[in-house]
Design a protein around this motif. Structure first.
Motif, short mmCIF file in Angstrom:
data_model
loop_
_atom_site.label_atom_id
_atom_site.label_comp_id
_atom_site.label_asym_id
_atom_site.label_seq_id
_atom_site.Cartn_x
_atom_site.Cartn_y
_atom_site.Cartn_z
N LYS A 3 14.62 -16.23 27.61
CA LYS A 3 15.69 -16.68 26.72
C LYS A 3 16.11 -15.53 25.81
CE LYS A 3 14.56 -21.61 26.39
NZ LYS A 3 14.21 -22.72 25.45
N THR A 4 17.41 -15.38 25.65
CA THR A 4 17.95 -14.28 24.84
C THR A 4 18.23 -14.72 23.42
OG1 THR A 4 20.14 -14.84 25.70
CG2 THR A 4 18.97 -13.03 26.77
N LEU A 43 32.67 -18.02 13.29
CA LEU A 43 33.18 -16.99 14.18
C LEU A 43 32.05 -16.38 15.01
CD1 LEU A 43 35.68 -14.19 13.20
CD2 LEU A 43 33.55 -13.61 14.33
N TRP A 44 30.96 -16.00 14.34
CA TRP A 44 29.86 -15.36 15.04
C TRP A 44 29.05 -16.34 15.88
CZ3 TRP A 44 29.43 -10.83 16.75
CH2 TRP A 44 29.89 -9.72 16.05
N LEU A 45 29.03 -17.57 15.46
CA LEU A 45 28.36 -18.59 16.26
C LEU A 45 29.05 -18.70 17.63
CD1 LEU A 45 25.99 -20.60 15.68
CD2 LEU A 45 27.74 -22.32 15.25
N LYS A 46 30.38 -18.78 17.59
CA LYS A 46 31.15 -18.86 18.83
C LYS A 46 31.00 -17.59 19.65
CE LYS A 46 34.36 -20.93 21.44
NZ LYS A 46 34.67 -19.90 22.44
N ALA A 47 30.99 -16.43 18.99
CA ALA A 47 30.86 -15.16 19.70
C ALA A 47 29.52 -15.06 20.43
CB ALA A 47 31.03 -14.00 18.73
N GLN A 48 28.45 -15.54 19.79
CA GLN A 48 27.14 -15.52 20.44
C GLN A 48 27.12 -16.44 21.66
OE1 GLN A 48 23.61 -15.48 17.47
NE2 GLN A 48 25.39 -15.99 16.21
N GLU A 49 27.71 -17.62 21.51
CA GLU A 49 27.78 -18.54 22.63
C GLU A 49 28.61 -17.95 23.77
OE1 GLU A 49 27.43 -22.85 20.33
OE2 GLU A 49 29.37 -22.17 21.08
N ASP A 50 29.75 -17.35 23.44
CA ASP A 50 30.60 -16.75 24.46
C ASP A 50 29.89 -15.61 25.18
OD1 ASP A 50 32.59 -18.51 23.77
OD2 ASP A 50 33.83 -17.03 22.71
N ALA A 51 29.06 -14.86 24.44
CA ALA A 51 28.32 -13.76 25.06
C ALA A 51 27.23 -14.27 25.99
CB ALA A 51 27.71 -12.87 23.98
N GLY A 52 26.79 -15.53 25.78
CA GLY A 52 25.79 -16.12 26.65
C GLY A 52 24.39 -16.17 26.08
N LEU A 53 24.26 -15.93 24.77
CA LEU A 53 22.93 -15.99 24.15
C LEU A 53 22.36 -17.40 24.23
CD1 LEU A 53 23.36 -13.80 20.95
CD2 LEU A 53 22.07 -13.23 23.00
#
Length: 339
Positions: A3-4, A43-53
């Protein structure tokens, strides 16, 4: 498996605070600042999800600094009287507030960002807190005049907030202890005991983050004095392996840490740093996968979590995004190779 996640902090948008600074000044004020903090968190919550974390954080968007973001909510600390003090065993100087009386929380510390993040993500959620030893090393004390007593006092306050965060729905609570790589004897004498006190009674996952610091010049200069092998972990890992803390987050990629030291953390989850926060060079998926493969020789895959070496707060925002994507891409590659 694998898990990342990240160590915790992410760069603040330029409309929230000065970019590429460890102690950035806020841009908005008053209610606009509070709203901007909430916006940046989402913003960063969505960015982390989009990155696949797999395990996301609030990005520490509501804190000017990872330690002082907690201290601002503590009675008994005078922020109007900052003094210059060498911290991390005089690695660099900082202007720090002064402990002038008995310590007490003014109220909740990170309820807003924890509750906001929990409401907007189905991912596992991690919130970070500064560890007791690192707090003690980041302020001047004119009241307790004893590091152990001061650390115990902070451990009590940290435990109050940690238990409340657990009720907010946080899955992982991480205590940041970069001071653990500096005061090795004290870690074994009282540092781990204070850390365990801060995590006492938690049913969610507890983690301690230990690294060689942000990618600022003072830390880079210090690393150059450590020789061809960085063996600080060797002294403290056995004690951490015996501790009640569930996870240990550490620095690995582009460091001189002997990888075989990971075997000293038998039984613990290991958050292995596969992203270098001291360089703007974005890692390739192959580099990330190779670091994971090295760690997998000493840590069972079920206990291995690819992560960043440290926080990304002073980093350029676009570079941080690309590094998150590299972390995920490299981990996916490792999963295929290590099945």
């Amino acid at each position: 498996m694998l898990k990342t996640t990240i160590a915790g902090s992410l760069p603040k948008p330029a409309w929230l605070a000065e970019p590429r600074k460890l102690w950035p000044a806020w841009r908005p004020v008053g209610e606009e600042l509070e709203q901007a903090k909430r916006d940046a968190t989402l913003l960063w919550l969505k960015a982390q999800e989009d990155a696949g974390l797999d395990i996301v954080t609030d990005g520490e968007q509501s804190r000017q600094h990872f330690v002082h973001g907690f201290l601002e909510f503590v009675e008994g600390i005078d922020f109007s009287r900052k003094v210059k003090m060498g911290i991390r065993n005089n690695r660099y100087d900082a202007m720090v507030p002064v402990v002038t009386g008995p310590l007490k929380l003014k109220g909740r510390v990170h309820q807003m960002e924890a509750s906001l993040a929990r409401k907007h993500t189905d991912h596992e959620l991690k919130i970070t807190l500064p560890g007791p030893m690192t707090i003690v090393d980041t302020l001047a004390d004119e009241y307790y005049r004893d590091k152990v007593k001061l650390a115990r006092a902070f451990a009590e306050l940290l435990n109050q907030e940690a238990r409340a965060l657990e009720k907010d729905g946080v899955d992982v609570i991480q205590f940041d202890e970069p001071a653990f790589n500096v005061y090795l004897d004290d870690v074994k004498k009282w540092g781990i005991a204070a850390l365990e006190r801060a995590a006492r009674g938690l049913k969610c996952t507890s983690c301690v983050h230990i690294c060689y610091g942000y990618g600022i010049q003072a830390n880079l200069d210090w690393k150059r004095t450590l020789g061809t092998e960085w063996r600080q972990y060797e002294e403290i890992f056995p004690a951490l392996a015996r501790s009640k803390i569930d996870q240990v987050s550490l620095e690995c990629i582009h460091s001189k840490v002997p990888i075989e030291l990971l075997r000293l953390l038998k039984g613990k989850d290991v958050l292995i740093g596969v992203i270098d926060v001291a360089s703007d060079q974005v890692e390739t998926p192959q580099e990330v996968a190779a670091t994971i493969a090295k760690a997998a020789k000493y840590v069972p895959l079920k206990h291995l979590y690819p992560c960043t070496n440290c926080g990304m707060a002073p980093m350029d925002r676009e570079i941080a995004l690309k590094k998150l994507e590299a972390l995920v891409a490299g981990t996916r590659l490792a999963r295929k190779k290590l099945k």
